[in-house]
Write a protein that holds these residues in place. Sequence first.
Motif, PDB file in Angstrom:
ATOM      1  N   VAL A 192      62.416  39.640  52.439  1.00  0.00           N
ATOM      2  CA  VAL A 192      62.875  38.263  52.675  1.00  0.00           C
ATOM      3  C   VAL A 192      64.030  37.910  51.743  1.00  0.00           C
TER       4      VAL A 192
ATOM      5  N   ILE B 281      54.569  34.616  39.790  1.00  0.00           N
ATOM      6  CA  ILE B 281      54.890  33.735  40.911  1.00  0.00           C
ATOM      7  C   ILE B 281      55.772  32.573  40.440  1.00  0.00           C
TER       8      ILE B 281
ATOM      9  N   ALA C  29      53.653  31.140  49.889  1.00  0.00           N
ATOM     10  CA  ALA C  29      52.922  32.273  50.471  1.00  0.00           C
ATOM     11  C   ALA C  29      52.098  32.995  49.411  1.00  0.00           C
ATOM     12  N   LEU C  30      52.702  33.240  48.251  1.00  0.00           N
ATOM     13  CA  LEU C  30      51.977  33.935  47.187  1.00  0.00           C
ATOM     14  C   LEU C  30      50.860  33.067  46.614  1.00  0.00           C
TER      15      LEU C  30
ATOM     16  N   LEU D 221      52.625  42.912  51.241  1.00  0.00           N
ATOM     17  CA  LEU D 221      53.100  41.548  51.026  1.00  0.00           C
ATOM     18  C   LEU D 221      54.250  41.521  50.027  1.00  0.00           C
ATOM     19  N   ALA D 222      54.165  42.318  48.946  1.00  0.00           N
ATOM     20  CA  ALA D 222      55.260  42.381  47.965  1.00  0.00           C
ATOM     21  C   ALA D 222      56.519  42.944  48.603  1.00  0.00           C
TER      22      ALA D 222
ATOM     23  N   LEU E 134      59.256  33.890  39.719  1.00  0.00           N
ATOM     24  CA  LEU E 134      59.991  34.150  40.959  1.00  0.00           C
ATOM     25  C   LEU E 134      60.615  32.875  41.495  1.00  0.00           C
TER      26      LEU E 134
ATOM     27  N   LEU F 245      58.351  31.821  49.507  1.00  0.00           N
ATOM     28  CA  LEU F 245      57.645  32.894  48.822  1.00  0.00           C
ATOM     29  C   LEU F 245      56.619  32.332  47.845  1.00  0.00           C
TER      30      LEU F 245
ATOM     31  N   LEU G  35      58.713  40.330  41.877  1.00  0.00           N
ATOM     32  CA  LEU G  35      57.702  40.889  42.770  1.00  0.00           C
ATOM     33  C   LEU G  35      57.188  42.223  42.233  1.00  0.00           C
TER      34      LEU G  35
ATOM     35  N   GLY H 215      58.082  40.376  50.671  1.00  0.00           N
ATOM     36  CA  GLY H 215      58.811  39.414  49.852  1.00  0.00           C
ATOM     37  C   GLY H 215      60.185  39.924  49.456  1.00  0.00           C
TER      38      GLY H 215
ATOM     39  N   GLY I 170      64.566  38.687  42.256  1.00  0.00           N
ATOM     40  CA  GLY I 170      63.443  38.620  43.191  1.00  0.00           C
ATOM     41  C   GLY I 170      62.640  39.911  43.180  1.00  0.00           C
TER      42      GLY I 170
END
Length: 760
Positions: free
Chosen positions: A399, A9, A312-313, A392-393, A12, A309, A676, A396, A672
């Motif tokens: 996005v 995280i 959120a993570l 969710l990944a 990222l 991101l 992820l 991401g 990114g």
Amino acid sequence: MLGGVRPPIAALVVLLLVVAALTVIGLDGIQAERIPQAVLNGEQQISADTALSVRTAIDVEASTVRRTANAYPATSTSTPATALKALTSARKAVLGSALLDPHTGKLLAAGGKPVPLAGVDVAGTASGHGAIRPRLVTSGGTRQLLYFARVTVPAQQEDANQDQYQAPSRPDRQWLLVVCETLPTLTTYGDGRTAEVLDASGTALATTVRGTASPAAADSGLPATAARAARDSGRDTDGSGSLLGATTGSRRTVAGWAQVASATGPGDADGLGLVVLTSRAVPATTGGADYSRFALEAAGALAGVALLLGLALHFLVQRPLLRLYLSAGRLARGATEGGPAALEELTRPVPVHGFGELARIGRALESLRRQLLGESGPQDFPARRGPGYRALAVAGVVVVACWAMPMIFLLNRADTATAVPAPVLADQQARTEIATNRIRQSLDQSYTDLSDVAAGLPGRSRAAQAEVLQRTLADHKQYRSLYLLDRSGGITLRVGGTPLRTLVHVPGGSGITTVNTSGRIPAIAAYSQVRAVKGKAPAAGVVLFGEIDVKALNSVLPRPKLGSVWVTDRDNRVLAASVGYRAFQSLPDPGLTRLARATQGAPGTAGTATSAVLRTSSGPSVDAAAPLAQSGPTAGLGWHVVTTEPAAALQIPAVQAEQRTMLAGILGLTLGAACLGWLHVVVIRPLRAVAVLVERLAGGDRRTVLHPVNHDEVGSVTRGLELMRQALAERDRAERDRAARSGHAAGPSQSLRQTTLQRQ
């Protein structure tokens, strides 16, 4: 250690912020100048190409003078006058010539105009053993070149009847041949361009203009500035550069300079101090796109994506996982330790956080807690699952892609029609014409050399003809094979490699041709008729062929910032190239083939050069094509020279913006997705496996051993589950043993609460 939920995280967020910063730096550094750097670079390369042509002409002439002197069949009875006539009578470019005594400088013979020898130290010039370099001298107010060569003459015997074994040996005599010529003809390409050859002081020695030069191009200060820049770069180097001259109205003079000196070692043109200056007036751009605002907006959007991101993570993955890690550790301590503290650990419910796998693990842990306390038995969990952290990944990545895809495919796209400035396109065409002229001169020189050899074959014996061909092959490295054909096309005499020819014919006249149409290596050959001379024995054949090594032709093609260069035949099949190719293949792009066909003129004409900007998969490219020759031995071949240079290599602002925007998008998407993916490997995938195992354990599976794979939060949760499994398995085994001893069926399991109270 690369495990754990925090590093992916954090990486990222940090890497996306770095990409945002690089986007600002890269795009903000693009400056739309009034005279683009690509135009300055193009003029610099044109001057360097022109200097190369001048240097090659001087080197070829100096080598020809020396080779002629070495091949002269002097005898002991040769006189200076007859030797000088034989050495220079066939050379039309000679203004004047002289034979000198190399020791005293005495004039032995002279021809043509007087040779300006004032200031030339003849004895010092001829004292060395290597080749004598040309000299730049002044005659009648004009600058000329002197070429030197040594002529060896056998010593004369004083008494012809004296026994040769008794006569004292005399050393061979040497004469110094001096040939005076004008500077090589300067050819200029590109409408409105002026080319000059300067001496070391900046004085113009020769000037040519293509078309009509603009008044803005007449900048009297450029020659002195170019000469000074050449002196600063070193006299014996092939330095080059660009200059900006005066401005007239909306046009400004752009100039390039280059030294006429060898870059690969000592050459005949070194030491002359010659400089080539090219210039022309180009329109100054009134304005250009400003990419600073776009850079800030794109960087800001990516920074927002990174923070979104990251948050959120953090709230959906990192915090719930850390809470789950604490809950699993608490239950493991309660299951393995005794006393009120352990009981207190078990009495606290397990909070369920997050969704997907973490929620499943939390519910299973709560069931295990209740089982450890004896409040419930094994519990089955439904097989139907909702969206997990894998979704969710993927979200991401989507996005990040929403930011990256427009950067890669939509934003700052260079318009093929307007992105490349017109002067840059014109420079590519001019450089292609210069390359064409260089190739034509190479082929013409091969033809001229072969014609001279063919003229000297009649009257010689077969062995002498073979010796002449062998010496020619050694002196002219461009030939791979020399052979004579009879009237039926058969080879009667050959030296060198095996001929590549597959077309057996006896052409009329002389020129350049191809002697095969297929195979691994194209065979280009010069040929010349061997004329019968009255009173002399005929030669071994009627046509002399010299197959040119295609590697020698390929070596002429590459030039800095010219891109890929191909020589094609009239059917647009590749014969030679500066890049890898298959013989007789088509050009790599249909647009290049159309461009080559566009150079073809009306029937019977050679055509004209043309250029265009083509769109390729990697972006726009600047392409040009030109017919090989309009006259001379190669005129009837219909060959072309085609060049292509990616616009990204030419420092064009619009293309640079497109390339850097695409690069930022690719970097953002790659980094990114990588981060992820890293999160998926070290967290999400192990969580999915643990979720399945903990649900089995809560459902009554006490046999499956849980092995922690990583030393991170998920591994700690797995170790805690294994301790709980062992505690539950030990309790179940104890219950079965008690039931077996009492002879009754096992009743309800004794709770861990009762076990703990009994331990007290």
